[in-house]
Enzyme design. Structure first.
Site, PDB file in Angstrom:
ATOM      1  N   ILE A  14       0.838  -1.197   0.000  1.00  0.00           N
ATOM      2  CA  ILE A  14       0.000   0.000   0.000  1.00  0.00           C
ATOM      3  C   ILE A  14       0.876   1.252   0.000  1.00  0.00           C
ATOM      4  O   ILE A  14       0.604   2.221  -0.712  1.00  0.00           O
ATOM      5  CB  ILE A  14      -0.929  -0.009   1.242  1.00  0.00           C
ATOM      6  CG1 ILE A  14      -1.951  -1.152   1.131  1.00  0.00           C
ATOM      7  CG2 ILE A  14      -1.633   1.325   1.410  1.00  0.00           C
ATOM      8  CD1 ILE A  14      -2.796  -1.350   2.390  1.00  0.00           C
ATOM      9  N   ASN A  82       2.298   4.814   7.496  1.00  0.00           N
ATOM     10  CA  ASN A  82       1.774   3.600   6.859  1.00  0.00           C
ATOM     11  C   ASN A  82       2.485   2.329   7.329  1.00  0.00           C
ATOM     12  O   ASN A  82       1.947   1.231   7.195  1.00  0.00           O
ATOM     13  CB  ASN A  82       1.911   3.759   5.328  1.00  0.00           C
ATOM     14  CG  ASN A  82       1.753   2.455   4.591  1.00  0.00           C
ATOM     15  OD1 ASN A  82       0.648   1.972   4.392  1.00  0.00           O
ATOM     16  ND2 ASN A  82       2.880   1.843   4.209  1.00  0.00           N
ATOM     17  N   ALA A  83       3.698   2.460   7.886  1.00  0.00           N
ATOM     18  CA  ALA A  83       4.470   1.264   8.287  1.00  0.00           C
ATOM     19  C   ALA A  83       3.649   0.428   9.261  1.00  0.00           C
ATOM     20  O   ALA A  83       3.084   0.955  10.216  1.00  0.00           O
ATOM     21  CB  ALA A  83       5.794   1.663   8.921  1.00  0.00           C
ATOM     22  N   ASP A  88       0.073 -12.312  14.453  1.00  0.00           N
ATOM     23  CA  ASP A  88      -1.240 -12.806  14.878  1.00  0.00           C
ATOM     24  C   ASP A  88      -1.161 -14.010  15.812  1.00  0.00           C
ATOM     25  O   ASP A  88      -0.250 -14.829  15.734  1.00  0.00           O
ATOM     26  CB  ASP A  88      -2.065 -13.203  13.651  1.00  0.00           C
ATOM     27  CG  ASP A  88      -2.398 -12.014  12.754  1.00  0.00           C
ATOM     28  OD1 ASP A  88      -2.142 -10.874  13.166  1.00  0.00           O
ATOM     29  OD2 ASP A  88      -2.933 -12.240  11.657  1.00  0.00           O
ATOM     30  N   GLY A 143      -7.866 -13.273  16.910  1.00  0.00           N
ATOM     31  CA  GLY A 143      -6.429 -13.526  16.779  1.00  0.00           C
ATOM     32  C   GLY A 143      -5.583 -12.280  16.587  1.00  0.00           C
ATOM     33  O   GLY A 143      -4.409 -12.380  16.232  1.00  0.00           O
ATOM     34  N   TYR A 147      -2.956  -6.133  17.109  1.00  0.00           N
ATOM     35  CA  TYR A 147      -3.143  -5.308  15.896  1.00  0.00           C
ATOM     36  C   TYR A 147      -4.397  -4.427  16.017  1.00  0.00           C
ATOM     37  O   TYR A 147      -4.373  -3.240  15.689  1.00  0.00           O
ATOM     38  CB  TYR A 147      -3.228  -6.247  14.698  1.00  0.00           C
ATOM     39  CG  TYR A 147      -3.256  -5.586  13.337  1.00  0.00           C
ATOM     40  CD1 TYR A 147      -2.092  -5.092  12.755  1.00  0.00           C
ATOM     41  CD2 TYR A 147      -4.444  -5.498  12.614  1.00  0.00           C
ATOM     42  CE1 TYR A 147      -2.109  -4.520  11.486  1.00  0.00           C
ATOM     43  CE2 TYR A 147      -4.466  -4.929  11.346  1.00  0.00           C
ATOM     44  CZ  TYR A 147      -3.304  -4.445  10.782  1.00  0.00           C
ATOM     45  OH  TYR A 147      -3.330  -3.881   9.529  1.00  0.00           O
ATOM     46  N   PRO A 177      -8.281   0.889   5.843  1.00  0.00           N
ATOM     47  CA  PRO A 177      -8.462   0.000   4.683  1.00  0.00           C
ATOM     48  C   PRO A 177      -9.113  -1.311   5.104  1.00  0.00           C
ATOM     49  O   PRO A 177      -8.918  -1.797   6.225  1.00  0.00           O
ATOM     50  CB  PRO A 177      -7.025  -0.281   4.205  1.00  0.00           C
ATOM     51  CG  PRO A 177      -6.143   0.699   4.916  1.00  0.00           C
ATOM     52  CD  PRO A 177      -6.856   1.028   6.205  1.00  0.00           C
ATOM     53  N   TYR A 179      -9.482  -5.362   3.428  1.00  0.00           N
ATOM     54  CA  TYR A 179      -8.434  -6.303   3.004  1.00  0.00           C
ATOM     55  C   TYR A 179      -7.922  -5.932   1.612  1.00  0.00           C
ATOM     56  O   TYR A 179      -8.686  -5.863   0.665  1.00  0.00           O
ATOM     57  CB  TYR A 179      -8.973  -7.736   3.036  1.00  0.00           C
ATOM     58  CG  TYR A 179      -9.092  -8.239   4.463  1.00  0.00           C
ATOM     59  CD1 TYR A 179      -8.082  -9.006   5.021  1.00  0.00           C
ATOM     60  CD2 TYR A 179     -10.172  -7.884   5.262  1.00  0.00           C
ATOM     61  CE1 TYR A 179      -8.159  -9.441   6.336  1.00  0.00           C
ATOM     62  CE2 TYR A 179     -10.259  -8.311   6.578  1.00  0.00           C
ATOM     63  CZ  TYR A 179      -9.253  -9.084   7.107  1.00  0.00           C
ATOM     64  OH  TYR A 179      -9.330  -9.499   8.416  1.00  0.00           O
TER      65      TYR A 179
HETATM   66  P1  NDP Z   1       3.431  -4.757   3.644  1.00  0.00           P
HETATM   67  O1  NDP Z   1       3.805  -5.809   4.593  1.00  0.00           O
HETATM   68  O2  NDP Z   1       3.194  -5.113   2.200  1.00  0.00           O
HETATM   69  O3  NDP Z   1       4.504  -3.560   3.676  1.00  0.00           O
HETATM   70  C1  NDP Z   1       4.846  -3.009   4.925  1.00  0.00           C
HETATM   71  C2  NDP Z   1       5.789  -1.856   4.754  1.00  0.00           C
HETATM   72  O4  NDP Z   1       6.081  -1.334   6.064  1.00  0.00           O
HETATM   73  C3  NDP Z   1       7.120  -2.268   4.156  1.00  0.00           C
HETATM   74  O5  NDP Z   1       7.607  -1.216   3.338  1.00  0.00           O
HETATM   75  C4  NDP Z   1       8.012  -2.455   5.380  1.00  0.00           C
HETATM   76  O6  NDP Z   1       9.401  -2.252   5.113  1.00  0.00           O
HETATM   77  C5  NDP Z   1       7.475  -1.345   6.271  1.00  0.00           C
HETATM   78  N1  NDP Z   1       7.774  -1.557   7.680  1.00  0.00           N
HETATM   79  C6  NDP Z   1       7.416  -2.606   8.475  1.00  0.00           C
HETATM   80  N2  NDP Z   1       7.918  -2.454   9.719  1.00  0.00           N
HETATM   81  C7  NDP Z   1       8.609  -1.280   9.710  1.00  0.00           C
HETATM   82  C8  NDP Z   1       9.374  -0.569  10.664  1.00  0.00           C
HETATM   83  N3  NDP Z   1       9.552  -1.028  11.923  1.00  0.00           N
HETATM   84  N4  NDP Z   1       9.973   0.589  10.294  1.00  0.00           N
HETATM   85  C9  NDP Z   1       9.814   1.066   9.040  1.00  0.00           C
HETATM   86  N5  NDP Z   1       9.093   0.453   8.096  1.00  0.00           N
HETATM   87  C10 NDP Z   1       8.508  -0.710   8.415  1.00  0.00           C
HETATM   88  O7  NDP Z   1       2.130  -4.076   4.261  1.00  0.00           O
HETATM   89  P2  NDP Z   1       0.811  -3.493   3.553  1.00  0.00           P
HETATM   90  O8  NDP Z   1       1.187  -2.668   2.396  1.00  0.00           O
HETATM   91  O9  NDP Z   1      -0.157  -4.591   3.384  1.00  0.00           O
HETATM   92  O10 NDP Z   1       0.237  -2.569   4.726  1.00  0.00           O
HETATM   93  C11 NDP Z   1       0.543  -1.185   4.834  1.00  0.00           C
HETATM   94  C12 NDP Z   1      -0.252  -0.600   5.989  1.00  0.00           C
HETATM   95  O11 NDP Z   1      -1.632  -0.791   5.770  1.00  0.00           O
HETATM   96  C13 NDP Z   1       0.054  -1.264   7.340  1.00  0.00           C
HETATM   97  O12 NDP Z   1       0.033  -0.299   8.351  1.00  0.00           O
HETATM   98  C14 NDP Z   1      -1.084  -2.229   7.492  1.00  0.00           C
HETATM   99  O13 NDP Z   1      -1.312  -2.534   8.846  1.00  0.00           O
HETATM  100  C15 NDP Z   1      -2.220  -1.455   6.886  1.00  0.00           C
HETATM  101  N6  NDP Z   1      -3.327  -2.266   6.431  1.00  0.00           N
HETATM  102  C16 NDP Z   1      -3.131  -3.234   5.485  1.00  0.00           C
HETATM  103  C17 NDP Z   1      -4.197  -3.977   5.051  1.00  0.00           C
HETATM  104  C18 NDP Z   1      -4.057  -5.018   4.008  1.00  0.00           C
HETATM  105  O14 NDP Z   1      -5.054  -5.693   3.736  1.00  0.00           O
HETATM  106  N7  NDP Z   1      -2.915  -5.202   3.372  1.00  0.00           N
HETATM  107  C19 NDP Z   1      -5.543  -3.790   5.596  1.00  0.00           C
HETATM  108  C20 NDP Z   1      -5.637  -2.739   6.576  1.00  0.00           C
HETATM  109  C21 NDP Z   1      -4.553  -2.024   6.963  1.00  0.00           C
HETATM  110  P3  NDP Z   1      10.292  -3.436   4.427  1.00  0.00           P
HETATM  111  O15 NDP Z   1       9.907  -3.429   2.976  1.00  0.00           O
HETATM  112  O16 NDP Z   1      11.699  -3.020   4.653  1.00  0.00           O
HETATM  113  O17 NDP Z   1       9.926  -4.725   5.102  1.00  0.00           O
END
Ligand code: NDP
Length: 240
Positions: A14, A82-83, A88, A143, A147, A177, A179
């Site tokens: 995202i 967004n991170a 779970d 679970g 989160y 968001p 899923y």
């Molecule tokens: P991804 O797992 O695809 O990507 C996560 C991103 O966050 C990566 O760029 C990762 O970096 C970065 N990240 C994780 N931990 C850290 C940290 N400690 N410091 C800096 N960066 C970090 O996740 P999504 O794109 O699916 O999700 C993005 C956001 O949207 C999240 O907050 C998630 O909770 C939320 N969300 C997602 C949903 C979904 O269905 N996918 C639904 C609802 C919310 P790296 O690439 O280095 O690992």
């Protein structure tokens, strides 16, 4: 001059779609990541977007990174928290480490990055902050007490900070968001995912771009009367 926008976790999933959308909007974008350097480098060479590696859950690391961005690129005027990660398990199986990791990465990073950029936004009398929460922070999810608590916390954080920012031209909003088809959701077992999709009125998972468009709306210079809101983008799965 183009405003500087920082997207944490902005190199994959995202976050990558958000980074691209903000670039299209004319922002100078900085996408951060935690450790997946290969994905970050590929993203950088494809888009020309700056990438910076640091752990967003670590306050000192954020402090150093934000100072570096300000010195080399410019002060942060648009921030997208967004991170995020999941760890779970039912409460019975959830260790304290699983709790801490999820709270610190999702909610703690939001505090860290807002704390370090808010003062500059106040001085500039302009700021746009968007926190990426979740449908599971609104509705809860089996679970996921860690989160759901972290994401619900981000929604509360948004409403409180919105009140502090309003008179300085800073808006603070959240997106919840549903899923979305990213690596995070691909980790969900296929049979569970099919049951989830069956409950989405639109009949499909979200695309990262669906969320990015919401961020572009909330961070536009013109969106100065939208603050403290949570925009649900979930295909109708949960109407809140
Ligand atoms: P991804 O797992 O695809 O990507 C996560 C991103 O966050 C990566 O760029 C990762 O970096 C970065 N990240 C994780 N931990 C850290 C940290 N400690 N410091 C800096 N960066 C970090 O996740 P999504 O794109 O699916 O999700 C993005 C956001 O949207 C999240 O907050 C998630 O909770 C939320 N969300 C997602 C949903 C979904 O269905 N996918 C639904 C609802 C919310 P790296 O690439 O280095 O690992």
């Amino acid at each position: 001059m183009a405003r500087v926008a920082v997207v944490t976790g902005g190199t994959r999933g995202i976050g990558a779609a958000i980074s691209r959308e903000l670039q299209r909007q004319g922002r100078t974008v900085v996408a951060t990541y935690a450790g997946n350097a290969a994905a970050a480098e590929a993203f950088k060479s494809e888009t020309g977007i700056h990438v910076v590696q640091f752990d967003a859950s670590d306050f000192a690391a954020c402090e150093k990174a934000v100072a570096g961005i300000a010195a080399e690129i410019g002060p942060v005027e648009v921030l997208v928290n967004n991170a995020g990660i999941t760890r779970d398990g039912t409460l019975a199986r959830m260790s304290r480490d699983m709790w801490d990791a999820v709270i610190d990465t999702n909610l703690g990073s939001c505090y860290n990055m807002c704390k370090l950029t808010f003062e500059g936004m106040r001085a500039a009398k302009f700021g746009r902050i968007v926190n990426i929460g979740s449908i599971n922070g609104q509705a809860g999810q089996y679970g996921q007490v860690n989160y759901a608590a972290a994401k619900s916390g981000m929604h509360g954080f948004t409403k409180a900070l919105a009140q502090e920012g309003a008179r300085f031209g800073i808006t603070v909003n959240a997106i919840a968001p549903g899923y979305v088809d990213t690596d995070m959701v691909r980790a969900v077992p296929a049979d569970v995912l099919q049951k989830i999709i069956a409950r989405i009125p639109m009949g499909r998972l979200g695309h990262a771009e669906d969320i990015a468009r919401g961020v572009a709306f909330l961070t536009a210079d013109e969106a100065d009367f939208v603050t403290g809101s949570t925009l649900s983008i979930n295909g109708g799965q949960h109407m809140y």
